[in-house]
Design an enzyme around this catalytic site. Structure first.
Site, short mmCIF file in Angstrom:
data_model
loop_
_atom_site.label_atom_id
_atom_site.label_comp_id
_atom_site.label_asym_id
_atom_site.label_seq_id
_atom_site.Cartn_x
_atom_site.Cartn_y
_atom_site.Cartn_z
CB CYS A 1 -18.30 -0.65 9.26
SG CYS A 1 -17.03 -1.49 10.38
CB CYS B 1 -15.90 -8.10 5.38
SG CYS B 1 -14.85 -6.52 5.17
CB CYS C 1 -0.88 -0.12 8.26
SG CYS C 1 -1.66 -1.37 7.12
CB CYS D 1 -19.60 -5.92 4.16
SG CYS D 1 -19.35 -7.40 5.08
CB CYS E 1 -1.60 3.85 8.09
SG CYS E 1 -2.68 4.55 6.78
CB CYS F 1 -1.02 -0.05 1.12
SG CYS F 1 -1.93 1.30 1.42
NE ARG G 1 -16.81 -6.04 14.06
CZ ARG G 1 -16.74 -5.73 12.97
NH1 ARG G 1 -15.59 -5.18 12.65
NH2 ARG G 1 -18.00 -5.47 12.22
N1 SAM Z 1 -6.56 0.07 3.27
C1 SAM Z 1 -8.07 0.61 3.47
C2 SAM Z 1 -8.12 1.70 4.75
O1 SAM Z 1 -7.17 1.94 5.07
O2 SAM Z 1 -9.23 2.15 4.72
C3 SAM Z 1 -8.87 -0.69 4.12
C4 SAM Z 1 -7.98 -1.55 5.00
S1 SAM Z 1 -7.20 -0.90 6.54
C5 SAM Z 1 -6.17 -2.33 6.82
C6 SAM Z 1 -8.71 -1.02 7.56
C7 SAM Z 1 -8.30 -0.64 8.99
O3 SAM Z 1 -7.55 -1.65 9.97
C8 SAM Z 1 -7.68 0.70 9.45
O4 SAM Z 1 -8.33 1.75 8.91
C9 SAM Z 1 -7.01 0.63 10.77
O5 SAM Z 1 -8.11 1.07 11.68
C10 SAM Z 1 -7.16 -0.98 11.01
N2 SAM Z 1 -5.81 -1.47 11.21
C11 SAM Z 1 -4.86 -1.65 10.27
N3 SAM Z 1 -3.60 -2.05 10.89
C12 SAM Z 1 -3.87 -2.20 12.36
C13 SAM Z 1 -3.00 -2.76 13.33
N4 SAM Z 1 -1.78 -3.07 13.34
N5 SAM Z 1 -3.75 -2.69 14.73
C14 SAM Z 1 -5.26 -2.31 14.90
N6 SAM Z 1 -5.93 -1.97 13.74
C15 SAM Z 1 -5.17 -1.83 12.57
FE1 SF4 Z 2 -2.71 1.22 3.44
FE2 SF4 Z 2 -2.94 -0.07 5.74
FE3 SF4 Z 2 -3.23 2.66 5.63
FE4 SF4 Z 2 -4.98 0.84 4.66
S1 SF4 Z 2 -4.53 1.17 6.89
S2 SF4 Z 2 -4.26 2.84 3.63
S3 SF4 Z 2 -3.73 -0.70 3.99
S4 SF4 Z 2 -1.41 1.55 4.98
#
Ligand code: SAM
Ligand code: SF4
Ligand code: DTB
Length: 346
Positions: free
Chosen positions: A196, A105, A68, A136, A65, A61, A268
């Site tokens: 959600c 989902c 992530c 979803c 973030c 990606c 959740r």
């Molecule tokens: N890429 C898309 C986005 O960012 O909206 C969808 C997938 S993203 C992985 C969905 C959510 O997963 C993120 O908004 C975050 O809240 C959660 N998430 C990702 N990594 C995480 C982590 N290490 N611990 C807890 N929640 C996490």
């Molecule tokens: Fe990309 Fe992870 Fe951020 Fe979703 S949460 S936009 S997968 S870096």
């Protein structure tokens, strides 16, 4: 126990930060009592929705973030994959349905889908829906037209998180703005999709910022149908790896305040359960959590195995929520309800 009057826990969209902070500051037993009262006013507190996720496009990606493992710029060992073939997704959906699933989902590690991705995802949605499953997705930012195209393909729910308080966000994510998230949520709502939307705690934020996240969620134009409260899963290679762990009681407080602010939403107990004790999870259920992810994997990280969850439910006298046991507008936004393994509530 006498039931609290409905007016005691109204649906409000005008919460002030001071009010939310005051809830956080309540003595722990008082906060849990209020949250449990709010919970049983609209739900059976013995019923918990069990949910499963499928990552249809993993890793690589472009976003940054800080939490992530799927961000390409961090070295986390997560291999980038292409978008799964529709047939493979449908096969997983079929397996999920055979296991008792009613909802499926699809998650993708995208900043946002490209327009050329939409027909592929739409095909997945159509075929998954044709199996008789609710659909979803969580694919990143959506334009109004993309949200409408997904809705037209049969999508029922969309997951898109605020993730943090507005004033903490800039310390975690630099590649998109808070307003971008609000815009996507507006597009999702305007397309008639259910939302959600939640966030992550344990990222080094202050209590005031946890209150700020919940205040922002509760003051959205409509409460999200589902509010995932994620506890940061610390993944080596991400900037947030090594963050000081949140006091577990503070996590429970966060769940309790979410329940009071958004009394008709599914709250959740989301990512982070793998490292929680059974006792901590039990406190979260007492505080009003009524949905979990079920199955050994979230998107790329672990989740308690099904045997552990089955044992936990049995020990606590909890039952999975049958889909027809809740009103449609309270059913979770991004889940597969699993009937196999845990006996669903009648
Ligand atoms: N890429 C898309 C986005 O960012 O909206 C969808 C997938 S993203 C992985 C969905 C959510 O997963 C993120 O908004 C975050 O809240 C959660 N998430 C990702 N990594 C995480 C982590 N290490 N611990 C807890 N929640 C996490
Ligand atoms: Fe990309 Fe992870 Fe951020 Fe979703 S949460 S936009 S997968 S870096
Ligand atoms: C949400 O709020 N939590 C889920 C779901 N929505 C998509 C994702 C949690 C991801 C945890 C890290 C991982 O497994 O990669």
């Amino acid at each position: 126990m006498p039931q609290p009057a409905l007016a005691e826990f109204p649906i409000r969209h005008d919460w002030t930060l001071a009010e939310v902070e005051a809830l956080f500051a309540l003595p722990f037993p008082e906060l849990l009592y209020r949250a449990a009262s709010a919970h049983r006013q609209r739900f059976d507190p013995t019923q918990v929705q069990v949910s499963t996720l499928l990552s249809v496009k993993t890793g690589g990606c472009p976003e940054d973030c800080g939490y992530c493992p799927q961000a390409a710029r961090y070295h986390t060992g997560v291999a980038a994959t292409k978008l799964m073939e529709t047939a493979a997704v449908v096969e997983r959906a079929r397996q999920a349905k055979a296991a008792g699933a009613s909802r499926f989902c699809m998650g993708a590690a995208w900043r946002s889908p490209k327009d050329r991705d939409i027909p592929k995802v739409a095909a997945m949605i159509r075929e998954v829906k044709a199996l008789g499953l609710e659909t979803c997705a969580t694919l990143g930012m959506l334009s109004a037209a993309q949200a409408q195209a997904l809705k037209d393909a049969g999508l029922d729910y969309y997951n898109h998180n605020l993730d943090s308080a507005p004033d903490f966000y800039g310390q975690i994510i630099h590649t998109r703005e808070y307003q971008d998230r609000l815009d996507t949520l507006a597009h999702v709502r305007e397309a008639g999709l259910k939302t959600c939307c939640g966030g992550i705690v344990g990222m080094g934020e202050s209590r005031r910022q946890r209150a700020g996240l919940l205040c922002a969620l509760a003051n959205l134009p409509a409460h999200p149908d589902s509010v995932p409260i994620n506890r940061l899963v610390q993944v080596e290679g991400t900037p947030l790896h090594g963050t000081v762990e949140l006091d577990p009681f503070e996590f429970v407080r966060t769940v309790a305040v979410a329940r009071i602010l958004m009394p008709a939403s599914m709250v959740r107990l989301s990512a982070g359960r793998e490292t929680m004790s059974d006792e901590l999870q039990a406190l979260c259920f007492l505080a009003g959590a009524n949905s979990i992810f079920y199955g050994e994997k979230l998107l790329t990280t672990g989740n308690p195995d099904t045997a552990r969850d089955q044992a936990l439910f049995a020990r606590l006298g909890l039952r999975p929520m049958a889909v027809d046991a809740v009103q449609d507008d309270r059913i979770d936004a991004c889940t597969v309800t699993v009937h196999a393994g845990i006996t669903a509530a009648a």
